[in-house]
Design a protein around this motif. Structure first.
Motif, mmCIF file in Angstrom:
data_model
loop_
_atom_site.group_PDB
_atom_site.id
_atom_site.type_symbol
_atom_site.label_atom_id
_atom_site.label_comp_id
_atom_site.label_asym_id
_atom_site.label_seq_id
_atom_site.Cartn_x
_atom_site.Cartn_y
_atom_site.Cartn_z
ATOM 1 N N SER A 159 0.853 -1.136 -0.073
ATOM 2 C CA SER A 159 -0.053 0.094 -0.026
ATOM 3 C C SER A 159 0.899 1.318 0.093
ATOM 4 O O SER A 159 1.787 1.414 0.728
ATOM 5 C CB SER A 159 -0.821 0.063 1.214
ATOM 6 N N THR A 217 -4.515 2.879 8.951
ATOM 7 C CA THR A 217 -5.856 1.985 8.942
ATOM 8 C C THR A 217 -6.328 1.650 7.673
ATOM 9 O O THR A 217 -6.618 0.790 7.290
ATOM 10 C CB THR A 217 -6.823 2.659 9.624
ATOM 11 N N GLN A 218 -6.188 2.753 6.508
ATOM 12 C CA GLN A 218 -6.456 2.351 4.989
ATOM 13 C C GLN A 218 -5.300 1.421 4.563
ATOM 14 O O GLN A 218 -5.937 0.590 3.786
ATOM 15 C CB GLN A 218 -6.392 3.601 4.374
ATOM 16 N N GLU A 226 -3.883 -0.700 6.102
ATOM 17 C CA GLU A 226 -4.250 -2.095 6.772
ATOM 18 C C GLU A 226 -5.400 -2.669 6.194
ATOM 19 O O GLU A 226 -5.394 -3.968 5.761
ATOM 20 C CB GLU A 226 -4.229 -2.007 8.268
ATOM 21 N N GLU A 227 -6.492 -2.097 5.568
ATOM 22 C CA GLU A 227 -7.596 -2.608 4.926
ATOM 23 C C GLU A 227 -7.354 -2.950 3.572
ATOM 24 O O GLU A 227 -7.544 -4.042 3.202
ATOM 25 C CB GLU A 227 -8.595 -1.294 4.976
ATOM 26 N N HIS A 228 -6.277 -2.422 2.830
ATOM 27 C CA HIS A 228 -5.991 -2.643 1.613
ATOM 28 C C HIS A 228 -5.016 -3.982 1.598
ATOM 29 O O HIS A 228 -5.160 -4.975 0.767
ATOM 30 C CB HIS A 228 -5.240 -1.764 0.967
ATOM 31 N N ASP A 229 -4.206 -4.069 2.717
ATOM 32 C CA ASP A 229 -3.449 -5.246 2.930
ATOM 33 C C ASP A 229 -4.112 -6.301 3.323
ATOM 34 O O ASP A 229 -3.867 -7.453 2.915
ATOM 35 C CB ASP A 229 -2.637 -5.081 4.093
ATOM 36 N N ALA A 230 -5.255 -6.058 3.896
ATOM 37 C CA ALA A 230 -6.319 -7.745 3.978
ATOM 38 C C ALA A 230 -6.792 -7.904 2.686
ATOM 39 O O ALA A 230 -7.030 -9.170 2.703
ATOM 40 C CB ALA A 230 -7.263 -7.021 5.044
ATOM 41 N N GLN A 231 -7.292 -7.068 1.946
ATOM 42 C CA GLN A 231 -7.701 -7.425 0.679
ATOM 43 C C GLN A 231 -6.602 -8.125 0.132
ATOM 44 O O GLN A 231 -7.072 -9.247 -0.738
ATOM 45 C CB GLN A 231 -8.034 -6.040 -0.086
ATOM 46 N N GLN A 284 -2.654 1.396 -4.469
ATOM 47 C CA GLN A 284 -3.332 1.359 -3.068
ATOM 48 C C GLN A 284 -3.015 -0.202 -2.497
ATOM 49 O O GLN A 284 -3.030 -0.144 -1.186
ATOM 50 C CB GLN A 284 -4.582 1.644 -3.046
ATOM 51 N N ASN A 285 -2.908 -1.066 -3.350
ATOM 52 C CA ASN A 285 -2.653 -2.369 -2.802
ATOM 53 C C ASN A 285 -0.961 -2.784 -3.019
ATOM 54 O O ASN A 285 -0.383 -3.223 -1.735
ATOM 55 C CB ASN A 285 -3.384 -3.327 -3.365
#
Length: 179
Positions: free
Chosen positions: A96, A102-103, A105-110, A129-130
């Motif tokens: 990312s 936090t954003q 970490e959300e992209h990392d989860a994807q 973003q990823n």
């Protein structure tokens, strides 16, 4: 790519000339020594290779963000004779970019979900973003599948916001993967 000798504080690394000729022959790779004078993602790894694998020959390849998966596969096919037992493929990829922690970490989860699924096609379509080299990661996944490895082991996942203890900074995230 480059044919230049890599000089590090722990030893020099020569380029594998035969592998270099093979990828140049595809017409999909060009030699650009100047690019590698500032290329930190590859240069950062070279001292570790020189230290842990003295005398190893290398073939540095930098992939543009929009490189096609088909072209990448053609390059891997050209490298097939050089990827015998004992060869190591390393990918240096930032994940990312320019997101708050936090954003990121959300992209990392994807991204992590796609890694767990071994979905190289979906990974190849991701944007910055990823991760900054989706084609490279997709190629590594496909190569690993060809070798009987369905998904990578995630050794670590963090980001610069967490490392710097600053949740508001624009950060870059990182995965350490092993296939």
């Amino acid at each position: 790519t480059t044919s230049a000798l890599w000089r590090t504080s722990v030893g020099d690394l020569a380029v594998d000339e035969a592998a270099l000729e093979a990828v140049l022959a595809t017409g999909l790779v060009v030699e650009n020594d100047a690019l590698f004078q500032e290329e930190h993602s590859i240069g950062t790894l070279m001292p570790f290779l020189a230290y842990y694998m003295p005398g190893v020959r290398v073939l540095p390849l930098a992939f543009h963000f929009d490189y096609s998966l088909e072209d990448g596969q053609a390059i891997l096919e050209a490298l097939a004779p050089f990827l015998a037992e004992g060869a190591v493929l390393l990918g240096s990829i930032d994940f990312s970019h320019s997101l708050q922690m936090t954003q990121a970490e959300e992209h990392d989860a994807q991204t992590e979900a796609l890694l767990a699924a071994g979905d190289s096609q979906a990974i190849a379509r991701l944007r910055s973003q990823n991760l900054d080299a989706p084609i490279l990661l997709a190629l590594l996944i496909e190569y690993a599948k060809d070798q009987g490895v369905e998904q990578p082991v995630i050794l670590a996942n963090t980001n610069s916001g967490r490392l710097m203890q600053d949740t508001q900074m624009d950060c870059t995230s990182y995965f350490s993967l092993l296939f």
